[in-house]
Motif scaffolding. Structure first.
Motif, PDB file in Angstrom:
ATOM      1  N   ALA A 175      68.747 108.715  11.697  1.00  0.00           N
ATOM      2  CA  ALA A 175      69.357 107.474  12.340  1.00  0.00           C
ATOM      3  C   ALA A 175      68.185 107.175  13.041  1.00  0.00           C
ATOM      4  N   GLU A 176      68.544 105.987  14.322  1.00  0.00           N
ATOM      5  CA  GLU A 176      67.786 105.089  14.532  1.00  0.00           C
ATOM      6  C   GLU A 176      67.922 105.881  15.872  1.00  0.00           C
ATOM      7  N   PRO A 177      66.604 105.637  16.577  1.00  0.00           N
ATOM      8  CA  PRO A 177      65.857 106.592  17.144  1.00  0.00           C
ATOM      9  C   PRO A 177      66.369 105.686  18.026  1.00  0.00           C
ATOM     10  N   ILE A 178      66.640 106.706  19.248  1.00  0.00           N
ATOM     11  CA  ILE A 178      67.216 106.011  20.641  1.00  0.00           C
ATOM     12  C   ILE A 178      66.203 106.258  21.554  1.00  0.00           C
ATOM     13  N   ILE A 179      65.513 104.476  22.357  1.00  0.00           N
ATOM     14  CA  ILE A 179      64.707 104.925  23.162  1.00  0.00           C
ATOM     15  C   ILE A 179      64.719 104.020  24.818  1.00  0.00           C
ATOM     16  N   MET A 180      65.418 104.994  25.545  1.00  0.00           N
ATOM     17  CA  MET A 180      65.863 104.879  26.418  1.00  0.00           C
ATOM     18  C   MET A 180      64.868 104.076  28.078  1.00  0.00           C
ATOM     19  N   LYS A 181      64.701 102.735  28.418  1.00  0.00           N
ATOM     20  CA  LYS A 181      64.120 102.437  28.838  1.00  0.00           C
ATOM     21  C   LYS A 181      64.687 102.587  30.141  1.00  0.00           C
ATOM     22  N   GLN A 182      64.095 103.259  31.285  1.00  0.00           N
ATOM     23  CA  GLN A 182      64.044 103.603  32.763  1.00  0.00           C
ATOM     24  C   GLN A 182      65.593 104.706  33.223  1.00  0.00           C
TER      25      GLN A 182
END
Length: 410
Positions: free
Chosen positions: A368-375
């Motif tokens: 799946a699409e990776p999850i990159i969380m800002k803050q």
């Protein structure tokens, strides 16, 4: 003082337990200790199979004398030269100066390198045989399971296989030595942890060794660590486990390993796990890399087919313990996993490109699409986390085959 422990007619156990050492190879925790197994064949010629850690040489000698009394040892067969098994060789030679040491070419090189021993050595090659009276020893070369000199010794008439470190497990032998004397299930996870950490890199050589042994009847399986297996069903299970692990095949289940400094990355891990469970994955193991020892995480990555790793950005790299885990997985050539990843950052992300490079180097399928969380968890981050949990659950529960990222679909 000691009562001889007979495995089968004329074959005895003279190993020792180590309940003191905290870490195996100064790396892997030993909460249940470890055994160093050695064996005696009492025939016209007496044969000792491997020795034990030098720390236990005095106890080792007392156990040998409980079997042999004042009788000498004619041959020492060295299946494996790692010091936890070869450490007492010099001590043994001082007690039995005429003992002849049997090993292969690489063994003999290491005898000289470790202990300066060059005399009274007998070189054997693959499938060579040696008669010691009623019994015949046959030698099987099994290089890189898990050192280059490793071999196994088979007693043809007794159908007993001395397998060096192969089929070994962490954990002491608490009273019983034979599997019929104990509850062998207590060693299941420790055998997988032992394999994944010590042998895991060498799946191909393990497969070669298993093929070589395929038509060898085994009534007693004697490793250098852990129980002696004599119940046919258990012997079959141990061989089957090694076959599965060395093919990098796994059970339906999911490992989520993550680093988290202030809890935001951990929240993502919880959401992914909840969604995977709601979609049918029952075996889910979560590891906070700051608390779980790497050896336990590696055990579970070998055990289960799904793997998701999460990390915050730390000094423009992966979180240190996550970086170490990724390196350890790559070093063991792990294959055939459904893979997902997630990351977090405050001002500059480094997780996406590093996880992407890792996934591309492994024979994994990124699901799946990776999850990159800002803050923090704003915007569509939660939706992406749920999506990852749902998709990997579908892959695991449907029985789908892994299609590696680096495999062409053309």
């Amino acid at each position: 003082m000691y009562k001889p422990i007979e495995i089968t007619k004329d074959i005895f156990y003279v190993g020792v337990n180590d309940r003191t050492k905290e870490s195996f190879e100064s790396l892997w925790p030993l909460p249940k200790g470890v055994s160093y197994n050695s064996y005696i064949i009492r025939d016209e010629k007496t044969v000792l199979i491997d020795t034990v850690d030098i720390c236990y040489s005095d106890l080792f000698m007392r156990k040998i004398r409980s079997v042999l009394g004042d009788k000498t040892i004619d041959y020492l067969v060295v299946n494996h030269m790692e010091p936890d098994h070869s450490g007492s060789i010099e001590f043994l030679v001082s007690k039995y100066p005429n003992i002849q040491i049997v090993g292969n070419k690489r063994t003999i090189e290491m005898l000289k390198g470790f202990y300066g021993i060059t005399g009274n050595v007998i070189e054997v090659k693959d499938l060579d045989e040696m008669s010691v009276g009623e019994y015949t020893l046959q030698f099987y070369m099994t290089p890189m399971v898990h050192w280059p000199e490793t071999m196994m010794t088979y007693v043809k008439e007794a159908k007993t296989l001395f397998s060096a470190d192969a089929f070994g497990t962490f954990g002491t032998l608490d009273g019983g030595v034979l599997d019929k004397q104990i509850c062998p299930e207590r060693y299941n996870d420790e055998m997988i942890r032992y394999y994944s950490n010590i042998v895991g890199k060498f799946g191909s050589p393990v497969q070669t060794a298993l093929k070589k042994l395929a038509n060898v009847g085994v009534d007693a399986l004697c490793s250098t660590h852990g129980p002696v297996w004599v119940i046919p069903e258990n012997i079959s299970k141990v061989f089957a486990l090694y076959d599965r692990l060395s093919r990098y095949e796994a059970e339906e289940g999911l490992v989520i390993a993550y680093g988290s400094m202030y809890g935001h990355t951990e929240e993502l891990a919880e959401i992914i796990a909840t969604e995977a469970a709601e979609n049918g994955v029952k075996s889910i193991v979560m590891h906070n890399v700051s608390k779980s020892h790497e050896s336990n995480i590696l055990r579970d990555t070998f055990k289960y087919k799904g793997l998701i790793i999460g990390s915050p950005t730390y000094n423009n790299k992966l979180y240190p313990a996550v970086d170490s885990l990724v390196s350890a997985i790559q070093n063991r050539n792990l294959k055939n996993r459904f893979f997902g990843y997630f990351g977090s950052f405050t001002w500059a992300d480094a997780t996406a490109r590093q996880f992407e490079a890792f996934a591309g180097a492994m024979e994994f399928e990124t699901v799946a699409e990776p999850i990159i969380m800002k803050q923090a968890m704003l915007g569509d981050v939660v939706d992406k986390a749920r999506n990852l949990g749902r998709i990997i659950a579908e892959k695991l529960t449907s029985g789908a085959e892994v299609v590696p990222n680096n495999t062409s679909n053309c």
